[in-house]
Design an enzyme around this catalytic site. Structure first.
Site, PDB file in Angstrom:
ATOM      1  N   HIS A 102      57.504   3.806 -64.871  1.00 52.97           N
ATOM      2  CA  HIS A 102      56.828   5.030 -65.300  1.00 52.97           C
ATOM      3  C   HIS A 102      57.692   5.805 -66.285  1.00 52.97           C
ATOM      4  O   HIS A 102      58.913   5.608 -66.344  1.00 52.97           O
ATOM      5  CB  HIS A 102      56.518   5.903 -64.082  1.00 52.97           C
ATOM      6  CG  HIS A 102      55.842   5.155 -62.978  1.00 52.97           C
ATOM      7  ND1 HIS A 102      56.549   4.643 -61.891  1.00 52.97           N
ATOM      8  CD2 HIS A 102      54.553   4.797 -62.799  1.00 52.97           C
ATOM      9  CE1 HIS A 102      55.707   4.018 -61.078  1.00 52.97           C
ATOM     10  NE2 HIS A 102      54.492   4.081 -61.618  1.00 52.97           N
TER      11      HIS A 102
ATOM     12  N   SER B 284      49.046   4.983 -61.587  1.00 52.61           N
ATOM     13  CA  SER B 284      50.188   5.871 -61.360  1.00 52.61           C
ATOM     14  C   SER B 284      50.580   6.695 -62.576  1.00 52.61           C
ATOM     15  O   SER B 284      51.258   7.715 -62.429  1.00 52.61           O
ATOM     16  CB  SER B 284      51.396   5.057 -60.885  1.00 52.61           C
ATOM     17  OG  SER B 284      51.715   4.035 -61.814  1.00 52.61           O
TER      18      SER B 284
ATOM     19  N   ASP C 101      61.771   5.315 -64.179  1.00 58.51           N
ATOM     20  CA  ASP C 101      62.200   4.438 -63.097  1.00 58.51           C
ATOM     21  C   ASP C 101      62.007   2.956 -63.404  1.00 58.51           C
ATOM     22  O   ASP C 101      62.071   2.123 -62.510  1.00 58.51           O
ATOM     23  CB  ASP C 101      61.467   4.794 -61.794  1.00 58.51           C
ATOM     24  CG  ASP C 101      59.947   4.704 -61.936  1.00 58.51           C
ATOM     25  OD1 ASP C 101      59.464   4.149 -62.946  1.00 58.51           O
ATOM     26  OD2 ASP C 101      59.236   5.201 -61.040  1.00 58.51           O
TER      27      ASP C 101
END
Length: 362
Positions: A345, A38, A342
């Site tokens: 990330h 991610s 968050d």
């Protein structure tokens, strides 16, 4: 504007470093191929059925740069975006968003949020459950498929790769964290995965070299112990559980350092085996630990271990009930002052900081 000019100047240094040329005019790439999870995914998770519709597809994701959710797990751009911009190229197409050779003329991004370095079956054999059935093996297969789509001949593929930059973003965090959060790591299971994960990375690079890759940038592991998610979910007690300088979890950062040492040794061996190939290690660990330890020095706020977007308060502002993108979550007023977006990330500001540091390191 001064920061942008500095970034473009350092981008020129990247081109010199990875090609041995004398500047922008002597180093021209047509495309970028990227791999990872991610931290590098620019849209695949939004398409993959098992992850499509996740919280990262809701506001306020993407608010800083794109003005809307865009498949990136951040408020804006990722490290890969800054690298591609420095090369003067359009962003590579997320693999799952493309179908034809025309879609991949500027490369492809195979990274998927939640992806692991190791195959799910291998992890399962160690009692580890992966939640996204995508590994580096899958991403390598996708890469070979795209290359075949662009040119089916051996010489054609080699010519394409000679004009391409391969970026292998951080990978392995999910393998390790699944053990840390959901498994039993008392016997050092996470550490035992290091040679297997580094071996999986080597396989990707070896495969790419075999089809003609000339220039590769390989990112190391981030400081895992500085992740608000892990800090909130696995609180510790007295002793050396936390690093005094940063407040991060010591054992997770030691695991990341172990991974990075093994990765650098492997890259050194790969360079010896393939002397005509430029293989560069990109350090993600030191930039993040530097900004977490001294946030004010680098223009960040005084709570570098707290998630900007989320809820729950406290030093980490992380709770899955209030995860970013869910109705109960809120975002901080100025994400550029935060390191973590968050809790898992990074913010665009942190990604830009890391990209600049990466260019200096290269």
């Amino acid at each position: 504007m001064a920061l942008l000019r500095r970034f473009l100047l350092l981008a020129g240094l990247l081109l010199v470093a990875v090609t041995g040329g004398a500047g922008l005019g002597h180093a021209r790439y047509d495309r970028v191929f990227s791999f990872g999870d991610s931290l590098t995914d620019t849209g695949n998770s939004a398409i993959l059925p098992i992850t499509a519709g996740g919280s990262f597809t809701n506001p306020p994701y993407g608010q800083t740069h794109f003005g809307r959710p865009n498949g990136r797990a951040s408020d804006g751009r990722l490290v890969i975006d800054f690298i591609v911009e420095s090369l003067g190229l359009p962003p590579p197409t997320p693999y799952l968003a493309g179908k034809t050779a025309l879609d991949f003329l500027h490369g492809a991004n195979f990274a998927v949020g939640g992806a692991t370095a190791l195959e799910p079956a291998f992890l399962q054999s160690r009692g580890i459950t992966s939640f996204v059935p995508v590994s580096l093996t899958n991403q390598t297969s996708w890469f070979n498929g795209v290359l075949q789509l662009l040119d089916s001949t051996v010489n054609g593929k080699r010519e394409i790769m000679a004009r391409s930059l391969l970026y292998l973003g951080e990978i392995g965090f999910n393998d390790y964290s699944f053990v840390a959060v959901f498994g039993n790591d008392t016997a050092g299971l996470a550490q035992s995965l290091v040679p297997h994960i580094v071996g999986a990375i080597r396989s990707v690079l070896t495969d790419a070299i075999g089809v003609g890759a000339r220039t590769m940038v390989v990112a190391g592991m981030i400081p895992m112990g500085c992740e608000p998610e892990l800090l909130a979910m696995l609180p510790g007690g007295a002793g050396d559980y936390y690093d005094l300088a940063s407040g991060c979890i010591t054992r997770f950062n030691q695991l990341a350092q172990l991974h990075n040492r093994a990765l650098k040794r492997m890259l050194c061996q790969l360079r010896r085996d393939h002397p005509g190939t430029a293989i560069h290690y990109a350090d993600l660990y030191r930039p993040i630990t530097a900004v977490v330890s001294s946030p004010g020095k680098y223009g960040f706020g005084d709570m570098p271990l707290a998630a900007c977007c989320g809820g729950g308060g406290g030093p980490y502002n992380f709770n899955f009930t209030f995860f970013c993108g869910t109705p109960a979550a809120t975002a901080c007023a100025d994400p550029s002052r935060s390191v973590s977006w968050d809790g898992i990330h990074y913010t665009e500001a942190a990604n830009k900081f890391v990209a600049l540091a990466m260019l200096r390191g290269l």
